[in-house]
Write an enzyme that holds these catalytic residues in place. Sequence first.
Site, PDB file in Angstrom:
ATOM      1  N   GLY A 217       0.721  -1.309  -0.014  1.00 47.79           N
ATOM      2  CA  GLY A 217       0.029  -0.055   0.008  1.00 47.79           C
ATOM      3  C   GLY A 217       0.801   1.242   0.072  1.00 47.79           C
ATOM      4  N   SER A 218       0.360   2.242   0.630  1.00 55.05           N
ATOM      5  CA  SER A 218       1.088   3.598   0.539  1.00 55.05           C
ATOM      6  C   SER A 218       2.222   3.607   1.272  1.00 55.05           C
ATOM      7  CB  SER A 218       0.164   4.658   1.408  1.00 55.05           C
ATOM      8  OG  SER A 218      -1.134   4.682   0.490  1.00 55.05           O
ATOM      9  N   THR A 219       2.751   2.577   2.016  1.00 52.64           N
ATOM     10  CA  THR A 219       4.253   2.737   2.632  1.00 52.64           C
ATOM     11  C   THR A 219       5.025   2.615   1.347  1.00 52.64           C
ATOM     12  OG1 THR A 219       4.137   0.248   2.981  1.00 52.64           O
ATOM     13  CG2 THR A 219       3.679   1.654   4.810  1.00 52.64           C
TER      14      THR A 219
END
Length: 486
Positions: A217-219
């Site tokens: 995801g956004s990591t």
Amino acid sequence: MNTPIRRLSIVIAMLFTTLLVASTVVQFAQAKSLGAMASNKRTLLDNYSRQRGAIVVGGQAVAQSVSVPDQYRYLRTYPQGALYSHLTGFYSYSVGAPYGLEHAADDLLSGNADQLFVRRITDLITGRTTSGATIELTIDPKAQQAADRALGASRGAVVALDPKTGAILAMVSHPDYDPNPLASHDLGKVAKAWKALSTDPNQAYLNRALSGIYPPGSTFKVVTAAAAIENGLVKDGNTVVPGPAQLDLPLTSTTLPTETGQPCGPGDKTTLVHALEISCNTSFGALGLQLGGEKLRAQAAKFGFGDSLQVPMRVATSSVPAELNAPQAAQAAIGQYDVRATPLQMAMVAAGIGNGGSVMTPYLIQSVRSANLDVIQSAPDPVELSQAVSAQTASTLTKMMVSVVNNGSGVRAQIPGVEVAGKTGTAQHDLKKPPHAWFISFAPATDPKVAVAVVVEDGGVTGSEVGGGRVAAPIARAVMEAVLNR
């Protein structure tokens, strides 16, 4: 000599030669593999007849063998039960040792390692019983306990690293299990415990920290930001980037929307640092389109994606797909499509940024000692896995990640008096389930002592669709506080 006798002599010689070759192959070439077979009960009984080495954390044994009055002589016990179950694994006469250090470091623990050869010869001459080596781990017991408590009843994993050395300071996977029943000498009890564990629908036997493969995801946006800076698309966090409410994806009628359905800034533009603070999908999707799949993949590889690692347990390989087309590259840039990562890998990403761009090879064994406490293997020298980004790029990324914690989605990771760098993530993985909640971080930001990655499957026990900032960030904060004695 007549012909029949000569022929018979040749046949007999061939038979003896075949027997000699076969026995040589069995005794030498195949000896190690045959000895390691779980079904080889003679080897197991031989191993049980001597004291197996302990696994030690912070001076306390988390796996040890105690003398018992039965045919096996020694019983393997795990004094802290489930807390270290995914690190130790278990040692069982009837099941074997398929997991954890009991398997990966079996040669040391059993006393059969090459490093113990001289000791075995000495024991043979003096008549002493050979014992296995004691393994001391890099784990910080306070960090391990903090991770275990903070993760609680949620499914997921926590990994903490020393950014400067790669030493693993904490490794927790939930659900966990108690290895003691599996090591029992009551074979009925073992069979019952193994059946319950091996058929567990929640896969408690799985070490999610090393073997769990998740969309990050956004990591993963910090990897995209790193690629954008390293390839000259942006200069620093103040560079203006696109931030529309929806990003048109070429080759398809599909668009990539922001989480809120609103633009990330006035005029459909924003700065890179603000895009990271609010985790703007369209900004990073646009960077993915400009970079293309190969540059994203190359940058991820510098952080360790695609590497086969052993710590010494084998680590599942994190990956970014090859030959990404434009819309796939945009999705990959926000950590979706088919990008997959282990929690250890994402901890390495955070640690690498905190360590000036240098990613260190992770390891779990601090030292190895013989039964009389002689040092066989001292603490390993830190080994650089790769230089993922330049020191200047790492500094820029650090400032941006600090802003995420101070001003953006990672505020729940704040520690009073300590500057924390972090990035939240919410990873879609199944339309019928809530997204996974992620958080990666390191602290103190300018001289990090710890880097942490947390993943909580399906957003945690509440099942609500919340981002990593609400669910995963407080878990990371608890681990960082434990390491920093806050």
